[in-house]
Write a protein that holds these residues in place. Structure first.
Motif, PDB file in Angstrom:
ATOM      1  N   PRO A 200       6.509  -1.292  -1.032  1.00 20.73           N
ATOM      2  CA  PRO A 200       6.595  -2.539  -1.810  1.00 20.73           C
ATOM      3  C   PRO A 200       7.528  -2.479  -3.017  1.00 20.73           C
ATOM      4  O   PRO A 200       7.942  -3.525  -3.510  1.00 20.73           O
ATOM      5  CB  PRO A 200       5.160  -2.763  -2.299  1.00 20.73           C
ATOM      6  CG  PRO A 200       4.304  -1.814  -1.572  1.00 20.73           C
ATOM      7  CD  PRO A 200       5.172  -0.704  -1.103  1.00 20.73           C
ATOM      8  N   LEU A 201       7.811  -1.283  -3.524  1.00 19.79           N
ATOM      9  CA  LEU A 201       8.573  -1.189  -4.768  1.00 19.79           C
ATOM     10  C   LEU A 201       9.994  -0.711  -4.516  1.00 19.79           C
ATOM     11  O   LEU A 201      10.210   0.169  -3.700  1.00 19.79           O
ATOM     12  CB  LEU A 201       7.917  -0.195  -5.731  1.00 19.79           C
ATOM     13  CG  LEU A 201       6.515  -0.506  -6.232  1.00 19.79           C
ATOM     14  CD1 LEU A 201       5.972   0.670  -7.023  1.00 19.79           C
ATOM     15  CD2 LEU A 201       6.542  -1.752  -7.099  1.00 19.79           C
TER      16      LEU A 201
ATOM     17  N   THR B 267      -1.633  -5.075  -8.529  1.00 21.90           N
ATOM     18  CA  THR B 267      -0.287  -4.910  -7.993  1.00 21.90           C
ATOM     19  C   THR B 267      -0.103  -3.462  -7.533  1.00 21.90           C
ATOM     20  O   THR B 267      -0.525  -2.529  -8.222  1.00 21.90           O
ATOM     21  CB  THR B 267       0.759  -5.175  -9.092  1.00 21.90           C
ATOM     22  OG1 THR B 267       0.650  -6.528  -9.507  1.00 21.90           O
ATOM     23  CG2 THR B 267       2.186  -4.921  -8.592  1.00 21.90           C
ATOM     24  N   TYR B 268       0.551  -3.276  -6.361  1.00 19.86           N
ATOM     25  CA  TYR B 268       0.835  -1.911  -5.906  1.00 19.86           C
ATOM     26  C   TYR B 268       1.642  -1.176  -6.986  1.00 19.86           C
ATOM     27  O   TYR B 268       2.646  -1.706  -7.472  1.00 19.86           O
ATOM     28  CB  TYR B 268       1.636  -1.931  -4.596  1.00 19.86           C
ATOM     29  CG  TYR B 268       1.933  -0.535  -4.109  1.00 19.86           C
ATOM     30  CD1 TYR B 268       1.012   0.152  -3.337  1.00 19.86           C
ATOM     31  CD2 TYR B 268       3.106   0.113  -4.481  1.00 19.86           C
ATOM     32  CE1 TYR B 268       1.258   1.450  -2.929  1.00 19.86           C
ATOM     33  CE2 TYR B 268       3.358   1.411  -4.078  1.00 19.86           C
ATOM     34  CZ  TYR B 268       2.430   2.073  -3.297  1.00 19.86           C
ATOM     35  OH  TYR B 268       2.677   3.354  -2.907  1.00 19.86           O
TER      36      TYR B 268
ATOM     37  N   GLY C   8       0.359  -0.484  -9.905  1.00 19.45           N
ATOM     38  CA  GLY C   8      -0.234  -0.843 -11.192  1.00 19.45           C
ATOM     39  C   GLY C   8      -1.300   0.140 -11.652  1.00 19.45           C
ATOM     40  O   GLY C   8      -1.571   0.268 -12.840  1.00 19.45           O
TER      41      GLY C   8
ATOM     42  N   GLN D  79      -4.348   0.998  -3.047  1.00 19.36           N
ATOM     43  CA  GLN D  79      -4.385   0.698  -4.469  1.00 19.36           C
ATOM     44  C   GLN D  79      -5.842   0.673  -4.929  1.00 19.36           C
ATOM     45  O   GLN D  79      -6.682   0.042  -4.293  1.00 19.36           O
ATOM     46  CB  GLN D  79      -3.703  -0.652  -4.743  1.00 19.36           C
ATOM     47  CG  GLN D  79      -3.523  -1.008  -6.198  1.00 19.36           C
ATOM     48  CD  GLN D  79      -2.680  -0.013  -7.001  1.00 19.36           C
ATOM     49  OE1 GLN D  79      -2.863   0.126  -8.188  1.00 19.36           O
ATOM     50  NE2 GLN D  79      -1.778   0.708  -6.368  1.00 19.36           N
TER      51      GLN D  79
ATOM     52  N   GLY E 144       2.563  -5.848  -1.507  1.00 20.07           N
ATOM     53  CA  GLY E 144       2.333  -5.153  -2.779  1.00 20.07           C
ATOM     54  C   GLY E 144       1.860  -6.065  -3.897  1.00 20.07           C
ATOM     55  O   GLY E 144       1.763  -5.639  -5.051  1.00 20.07           O
ATOM     56  N   VAL E 145       1.541  -7.332  -3.593  1.00 22.48           N
ATOM     57  CA  VAL E 145       1.130  -8.267  -4.647  1.00 22.48           C
ATOM     58  C   VAL E 145      -0.360  -8.120  -4.944  1.00 22.48           C
ATOM     59  O   VAL E 145      -1.122  -7.629  -4.111  1.00 22.48           O
ATOM     60  CB  VAL E 145       1.468  -9.737  -4.274  1.00 22.48           C
ATOM     61  CG1 VAL E 145       2.943  -9.877  -3.933  1.00 22.48           C
ATOM     62  CG2 VAL E 145       0.591 -10.234  -3.126  1.00 22.48           C
ATOM     63  N   PRO E 146      -0.795  -8.548  -6.158  1.00 19.94           N
ATOM     64  CA  PRO E 146      -2.200  -8.396  -6.522  1.00 19.94           C
ATOM     65  C   PRO E 146      -3.083  -9.507  -5.952  1.00 19.94           C
ATOM     66  O   PRO E 146      -2.599 -10.618  -5.713  1.00 19.94           O
ATOM     67  CB  PRO E 146      -2.164  -8.495  -8.053  1.00 19.94           C
ATOM     68  CG  PRO E 146      -1.001  -9.387  -8.342  1.00 19.94           C
ATOM     69  CD  PRO E 146       0.016  -9.109  -7.263  1.00 19.94           C
TER      70      PRO E 146
ATOM     71  N   ALA F  80       3.835  -9.925  -7.894  1.00 24.93           N
ATOM     72  CA  ALA F  80       3.706  -8.564  -8.414  1.00 24.93           C
ATOM     73  C   ALA F  80       3.781  -8.561  -9.934  1.00 24.93           C
ATOM     74  O   ALA F  80       4.602  -9.283 -10.527  1.00 24.93           O
ATOM     75  CB  ALA F  80       4.804  -7.676  -7.825  1.00 24.93           C
ATOM     76  N   MET F  81       2.928  -7.782 -10.556  1.00 30.56           N
ATOM     77  CA  MET F  81       2.856  -7.611 -12.021  1.00 30.56           C
ATOM     78  C   MET F  81       2.439  -8.883 -12.767  1.00 30.56           C
ATOM     79  O   MET F  81       2.518  -8.939 -13.989  1.00 30.56           O
ATOM     80  CB  MET F  81       4.181  -7.074 -12.584  1.00 30.56           C
ATOM     81  CG  MET F  81       4.414  -5.606 -12.274  1.00 30.56           C
ATOM     82  SD  MET F  81       2.990  -4.540 -12.677  1.00 30.56           S
ATOM     83  CE  MET F  81       3.246  -4.284 -14.434  1.00 30.56           C
TER      84      MET F  81
ATOM     85  N   ASP G 253      -0.712  -9.908 -12.527  1.00 35.37           N
ATOM     86  CA  ASP G 253      -2.155  -9.768 -12.295  1.00 35.37           C
ATOM     87  C   ASP G 253      -2.950 -10.659 -13.250  1.00 35.37           C
ATOM     88  O   ASP G 253      -4.052 -11.097 -12.919  1.00 35.37           O
ATOM     89  CB  ASP G 253      -2.602  -8.309 -12.490  1.00 35.37           C
ATOM     90  CG  ASP G 253      -1.856  -7.321 -11.616  1.00 35.37           C
ATOM     91  OD1 ASP G 253      -0.617  -7.407 -11.563  1.00 35.37           O
ATOM     92  OD2 ASP G 253      -2.507  -6.449 -11.003  1.00 35.37           O
TER      93      ASP G 253
END
Lengths: 98, 504
Positions: free
Chosen positions: A56-57, B195-196, B198, B213, B441-443, B467-468, B470
């Motif tokens: 994902p990153l 978030t992946y 995080g 996660q 990868g999103v929260p 993402a980020m 959250d």
């Protein structure tokens, strides 16, 4: 997609180092067939020009300074081992006899 | 305070700060509750009363000495058995790690200890987090406190049940395709997958490294935010950890504002295959958000229909590689093959993995081995990775139109123990709505929407953010939670059957 045979599953289990019993092989052939048929759905998507995504990153080569820092002692590292000899992991033979 | 275990972590934190309660009293009350009900619920694989009380005493001493303490200092917590805990057994619900005591703490656990949260014990889970019901634990299933004949969700059913049964105010779960969120939905609790990147994965025994996660399991949105801010943030020990501050989750939970927020209902998550009562409670929750000033639109994410298939190629592929480390050489079980004189390391490894892994783990390792085989790689793993890109793009496009996305968390309420054990695909479908977030990868957050009319069991709503971002989950979650509380007059769990030493 060709269906998985019992021999195929036995071969995969060998690659994965799992000594499946005959009964386990019998059950697994059927179950894996159903699962594979379902996941093959990804092949319906036209994605020839789409780049693959492994993560994902957008990260590349994350490094840290090469500095000595505290770590496990040999005793701690060996504490969970099935067998220990001379402060080392003791393992079965790794070479064939012949 | 009469019954300490009924209070939220935020309330306990306040009582500890004012001296109304000591950390030892709070920890003792939860250990007594565990002793009383865990014989029935089986949320814990290991309880560490002595260690938890020692940590609580330390907090009380520090507080008496006037030291500045973390807001959650003295509030006890349960930790999923997939996180390494120094000096405490860590089995991942597997026979192959029975009795293993890690020589180090996972970063999440180290942060909990540093903040002064007494660790009550380790919670039950599907073996190596593979499952959606906790029935794949080698140590027996966890039972849903709402109905002991039903599943508490999985893989983190131990953590969701511990919180729902008031055995712990807080728990840590891990979510690879939904192991925090659907368990929260079916037990009437709150669960968040950050978030992946995080939250550090160092010391989290990997299932699928690009999806795993860790996150909070709680009974309120604010509690989840408080815990999120303890465990989140950059960790140099995890190369995939995001080097940025934790999003302002606690502030968002306190603000609880959705005025003018754009909310997208995902068309692909919620139609056919979703239980009527789950849909009904979800629609009512969305209406409450509209009433509070949110703008709700329908959004389409067409590739979500392929997420389950892509996930069940990517996850087994990564798992088959990650679980290769269980080789009977350095830690864990070692079993010698029967009837073989002087067996080789390879034979010992194969015999050990057959004896030490359960059916679901074997199934997924072999599936992953197949998906990665030469000749099939492009058709399976490679194609799944491309679909993953398309799912991430669906999210990107959706988040250009709206601030958050919502859907029901799980398609059904808790099913009966044993109902889906012989049908792996039907078990996998429990995570159909939660998997897309892990792939991208999103929260995501799940919170209760009420109990359904048809079976009286809890259902949940899932909120997803970019993402980020959250903090958006917490803003929406806290606003909705407040509106639902007004409607219900009491927390949902107040309606759960009373557990006694003899069961409900």
């Amino acid at each position: 997609m060709p269906a998985l045979s019992r021999d195929d599953v036995a071969h995969l289990a060998g690659l994965a180092r799992i000594d499946l019993s005959d009964a386990e092989l019998d059950t697994m052939v059927g179950e894996l067939g159903v699962i594979l048929e379902s996941v093959a759905k990804v092949q319906e998507v036209a994605a020839d020009e789409v780049p693959p995504m492994s993560h994902p990153l957008p990260l590349a080569n994350v490094t840290r300074p090469d500095e000595v820092r505290p770590s496990l002692t040999a005793e701690q590292a060996l504490a969970g081992a099935p067998a220990v000899e001379e402060q080392r992991f003791s393992v079965p033979r790794i070479l064939a006899e012949d | 305070m009469n019954d300490i275990t009924r209070h939220s972590a935020a309330e306990l934190s306040h009582a500890l700060a004012t001296g109304e309660l000591s950390a030892v009293e709070v920890t003792t009350a939860h250990l007594e509750r565990i002793a009383e009900v865990d014989g029935e619920v089986h949320a814990f694989l290991h309880v560490d009363g002595e260690g938890a009380l020692a940590a609580a005493r330390r907090v009380d001493e520090q507080r008496a000495a006037g030291e500045e303490l973390h807001v959650l200092a003295g509030v006890p917590i349960a930790v999923k058995d997939v996180l390494a805990t120094r000096g405490l057994p860590t089995t991942c619900g597997s026979r192959i790690l029975q009795g293993w005591v890690p020589p180090y703490d996972a970063t999440v656990v180290a942060r909990l200890r540093a903040a002064g949260l007494p660790v009550l014990g380790k919670t039950n889970m599907d073996e190596f987090a593979m499952g959606s019901s906790t029935e794949h634990s080698a140590y027996g299933p966890t039972r849903n406190p709402w109905d002991l004949d039903r599943i508490p969700g999985g893989s983190g059913g131990g953590s969701s049940a511990a919180v729902a049964a008031f055995e712990a105010p807080l728990a840590i779960g891990t979510d690879t395709g939904g192991s925090i969120r659907p368990p929260a939905a079916v037990t009437g609790t709150v669960g968040v997958k950050p978030t992946y990147g995080g939250v550090s994965r160092y010391g989290l025994v990997a299932l699928a490294s690009s999806l795993d996660q860790a996150g909070p399991c709680t009974r309120s949105v604010l509690d989840a935010a408080l815990l999120h801010s303890v465990i989140g943030g950059h960790d140099p020990m995890d190369s995939t950890s995001i080097d940025a501050p934790v999003p302002p989750v606690v502030e968002a939970a306190r603000r609880a504002d959705v005025q003018g927020l754009r909310v997208g209902v995902v068309r692909e998550l919620g139609g056919e295959g979703y239980q009527a009562g789950v849909r009904q409670r979800f629609e009512e929750a969305v209406d409450l958000l509209v009433g509070a000033g949110a703008e709700v639109v329908e959004v389409s994410c067409p590739h979500f229909d392929y997420a389950l298939a892509a996930y069940y190629l990517i996850l087994p592929s990564e798992a088959s590689s990650n679980l290769a480390k269980f080789d009977a050489m350095r830690y864990g079980l070692r079993v010698l093959p029967a009837g073989v004189d002087e067996p080789s390391a390879e034979q010992v490894m194969a015999a050990t993995r057959d004896a030490g892994f359960g059916d679901e783990v074997k199934r997924r390792i072999i599936l992953g081995t197949y998906a990665l085989s030469s000749g099939y790689y492009d058709a399976y793993y490679g194609q799944a990775q491309k679909v993953r890109t398309l799912i991430a793009r669906d999210f990107e496009q959706a988040f250009q139109q709206v601030d958050v996305l919502v859907s029901p968390t799980a398609p059904t309420t808790a099913f009966r123990l044993g109902d889906k054990l012989d049908d792996p695909m039907s078990m996998y479908l429990q995570d159909v709505a939660t998997i897309p977030a892990n792939l991208a990868g999103v929260p995501g957050m799940s919170l209760p929407t009420g109990v359904t009319d048809e079976d009286g069991l809890p259902a949940g709503i899932q909120v997803l953010a970019p993402a980020m971002k959250d903090d958006r989950l917490y803003g929406v979650g806290a606003a909705l939670e407040r509106l639902l509380l007004e409607k219900w007059g009491a927390p949902l769990l107040a309606h759960a059957p009373v557990l006694t030493a003899k069961g409900a």
